[in-house]
Scaffold this motif. Structure first.
Motif, PDB file in Angstrom:
ATOM      1  N   LEU A 173      -4.188   4.128   1.656  1.00 39.87           N
ATOM      2  CA  LEU A 173      -2.878   4.219   0.752  1.00 39.87           C
ATOM      3  C   LEU A 173      -1.899   5.279   1.359  1.00 39.87           C
ATOM      4  CD1 LEU A 173      -4.035   4.245  -3.074  1.00 39.87           C
ATOM      5  CD2 LEU A 173      -2.231   3.035  -1.913  1.00 39.87           C
ATOM      6  N   ARG A 183       1.668   2.657  -7.211  1.00 39.95           N
ATOM      7  CA  ARG A 183       0.426   3.299  -6.818  1.00 39.95           C
ATOM      8  C   ARG A 183      -0.396   3.609  -8.049  1.00 39.95           C
ATOM      9  NH1 ARG A 183       0.196   6.211  -1.817  1.00 39.95           N
ATOM     10  NH2 ARG A 183      -1.358   7.548  -2.738  1.00 39.95           N
ATOM     11  N   LEU A 209       1.199  -2.771  -0.666  1.00 40.43           N
ATOM     12  CA  LEU A 209       0.245  -2.107  -1.675  1.00 40.43           C
ATOM     13  C   LEU A 209      -1.042  -2.976  -2.108  1.00 40.43           C
ATOM     14  CD1 LEU A 209       3.087  -0.838  -3.830  1.00 40.43           C
ATOM     15  CD2 LEU A 209       1.297   0.646  -3.347  1.00 40.43           C
ATOM     16  N   ARG A 212      -4.091  -2.863   0.169  1.00 43.90           N
ATOM     17  CA  ARG A 212      -5.078  -1.420   0.270  1.00 43.90           C
ATOM     18  C   ARG A 212      -5.908  -1.307  -0.992  1.00 43.90           C
ATOM     19  NH1 ARG A 212      -1.362  -1.619   3.544  1.00 43.90           N
ATOM     20  NH2 ARG A 212      -1.059  -0.005   5.281  1.00 43.90           N
ATOM     21  N   SER A 388      -6.398   7.105   0.446  1.00 46.14           N
ATOM     22  CA  SER A 388      -7.406   6.336  -0.359  1.00 46.14           C
ATOM     23  C   SER A 388      -8.589   7.117  -0.832  1.00 46.14           C
ATOM     24  CB  SER A 388      -7.882   5.067   0.353  1.00 46.14           C
ATOM     25  OG  SER A 388      -6.665   4.283   0.603  1.00 46.14           O
TER      26      SER A 388
END
Length: 469
Positions: A173, A183, A209, A212, A388
């Motif tokens: 991320l 997010r 996005l 991920r 992440s």
């Protein structure tokens, strides 16, 4: 299933009965070639092999090895007591080598339930077979299998392999600049197992996005990993020598995929589709409106039930399909809608046809719908975002809190939820999904109860005006 062989003192021949498909029927030539290459005696009398039960259709080349063993017993080359409590699966090459087949772990589990104590299989399939809770005997050649059953060769049973100490890394991320709202929605989707739809102009990072999400999901439990391994084994996607799968599946089919490719079936055989291959993982449908509408509508039932019942002329099968659905889409055919710097050139008729590709019933199954704006220049030039790892740690903690049971809702939260039902186009399913998202929000916040602010944030993730218009 059982393989029976009988030799009759008649004209030489080989008859295979038991409703086998073409691959099964071709076992006659493969097994004969394997016998010759292994230096085993091929019967000169009439040979009849029955695959029981007769009413059940048999598929694939996995019956080669048990057919060969049954012939050895029927021809007197092996005593019947040598194969008591034995199961076998594997394809025989003309040179006598044993090749792995799909679904070995499922065969091993079924054999154990049927009372078998050990299973003979290809060397590459033995780690997979060991997951079935049965003694897995790896054999690389038909002669090796015969020598083992005769007691002339000792073979150590195979155990499941150790997990890969250095698995491939997930996409991080930290690569995403800006897009704080998206997010946040991604973190909520991971923590609560929610379906997510990212909408907005091209180039805003929607696909980036979505790809991920697997990196912030909790690790698979043992039972989940075993389910995934079964599915991928049956589909023939498990790599040879690979045991238990430890990574959550991530499937991203092209928008030209057909309905059978998405939900399963087709091609004269009931095969699992992308929704099943994404079981316990993520199914990404990039450019959602470009998929055929029947394929999208077919996902409505598995999104509710966590399984897919596929019925075809050749039979019926129920596949597991408990996945997270993530979709990305533009807001109009030209892609300019939602971008303040570009004018949309779509006519009302073209825009209406574009919206008709997605039914209200399908959109209602997305718990989180986020409009992703074009990032600003300062966001693109900023330092990398939060990686992440810390996000995944929060997700794991939230899931543990959710596993302990639900949280109570305050009176203010109940009142806001009731007023939302009266004032918004919120169905009964939509209300339940808002309640679930608010629970996830409260769990991430480490709250002791679901308050009005949690419900308000959950309501903010319902379909935006651009999609609802």
């Amino acid at each position: 299933m059982e393989v029976e062989a009988q030799i009759r003192g008649q004209q030489p021949g080989f008859v295979l009965v038991g409703l086998g498909d073409r691959a099964c029927q071709e076992a006659k030539e493969r097994v004969r070639g394997g016998f010759v290459s292994a230096g085993l005696r091929w019967p000169r009398e009439r040979l009849i092999v029955n695959l029981a039960p007769a009413a059940l259709k048999k598929e694939g080349a996995g019956f080669d090895l048990p057919i060969a063993i049954a012939i050895l017993v029927a021809s007197g080359q092996m005593q019947p007591d040598r194969v008591e409590g034995l199961a076998a699966v594997g394809e025989i090459a003309l040179g006598g080598h044993i090749r792995p087949v799909a679904g070995t772990v499922v065969v091993a589990e079924a054999a154990r339930r049927a009372g078998a104590e050990r299973i003979l299989c290809a060397t590459e399939s033995a780690p997979e077979a060991a997951l079935g809770g049965i003694e897995a005997i790896p054999v690389g050649h038909l002669r090796e299998a015969a020598d083992f059953l005769w007691g002339e060769l000792q073979i150590e049973p195979c155990g499941p392999p150790e997990p890969d100490p250095c698995p491939p890394a997930y996409r991080d991320l930290a690569d995403v600049r800006g897009q704080e709202r998206a997010r946040r929605a991604l973190e909520l989707a991971a923590a609560g197992g929610h379906n997510l739809l990212l909408a907005g102009p091209p180039g805003t990072g929607k696909s980036m996005l979505a790809r991920r999400l697997p990196g912030i999901l909790p690790p698979l439990t043992f039972d989940e990993a075993l389910d995934v391994t079964r599915v991928w084994s049956v589909a023939g996607l498990l790599r040879p020598g690979h045991g238990l799968m430890h990574r959550r599946p991530f499937r991203a089919p092209h928008h030209s995929a057909s309905m059978p490719a998405i939900v399963g079936g087709g091609g004269g055989r009931l095969r699992p589709g992308e929704a099943t291959l994404a079981h316990n993982g993520v199914l990404l449908l990039d450019e959602l409106p470009e998929f055929a509408r029947p394929a999208l509508e077919a996902l409505r039932q598995p999104l509710e039930d966590g399984s897919i019942a596929v019925a075809r002329v050749e039979g019926r099968a129920v596949f597991p399909a408990d996945f997270q659905l993530v979709g990305t889409m533009n807001l109009c055919p030209c892609g300019a809608r939602g971008d303040p710097k570009v004018s949309c050139s779509c006519s009302p008729q073209r825009l209406a046809a574009f919206r008709d590709k997605l039914s209200r019933a399908l959109l209602d199954r997305f718990d989180l719908v986020v409009t992703v704006p074009r990032p600003r220049a300062e966001e693109l030039a900023a330092e990398p975002g939060e990686p992440s790892t810390p996000v995944r740690e929060r997700v794991v903690e939230a899931r543990e809190r959710l596993a302990d049971g639900g949280l109570p809702r305050t009176a203010a939260a109940d009142d806001l939820l009731d007023r939302a039902v009266e004032s918004l186009p919120l169905s009964g399913r939509g209300r339940a999904r808002v309640a679930r998202v608010s629970l996830t929000i409260a769990a991430l916040a480490r709250a002791d109860a679901i308050d009005a602010e949690h419900v308000a944030e959950a309501l903010a993730y319902r379909a935006p005006a651009e999609l609802a218009a």
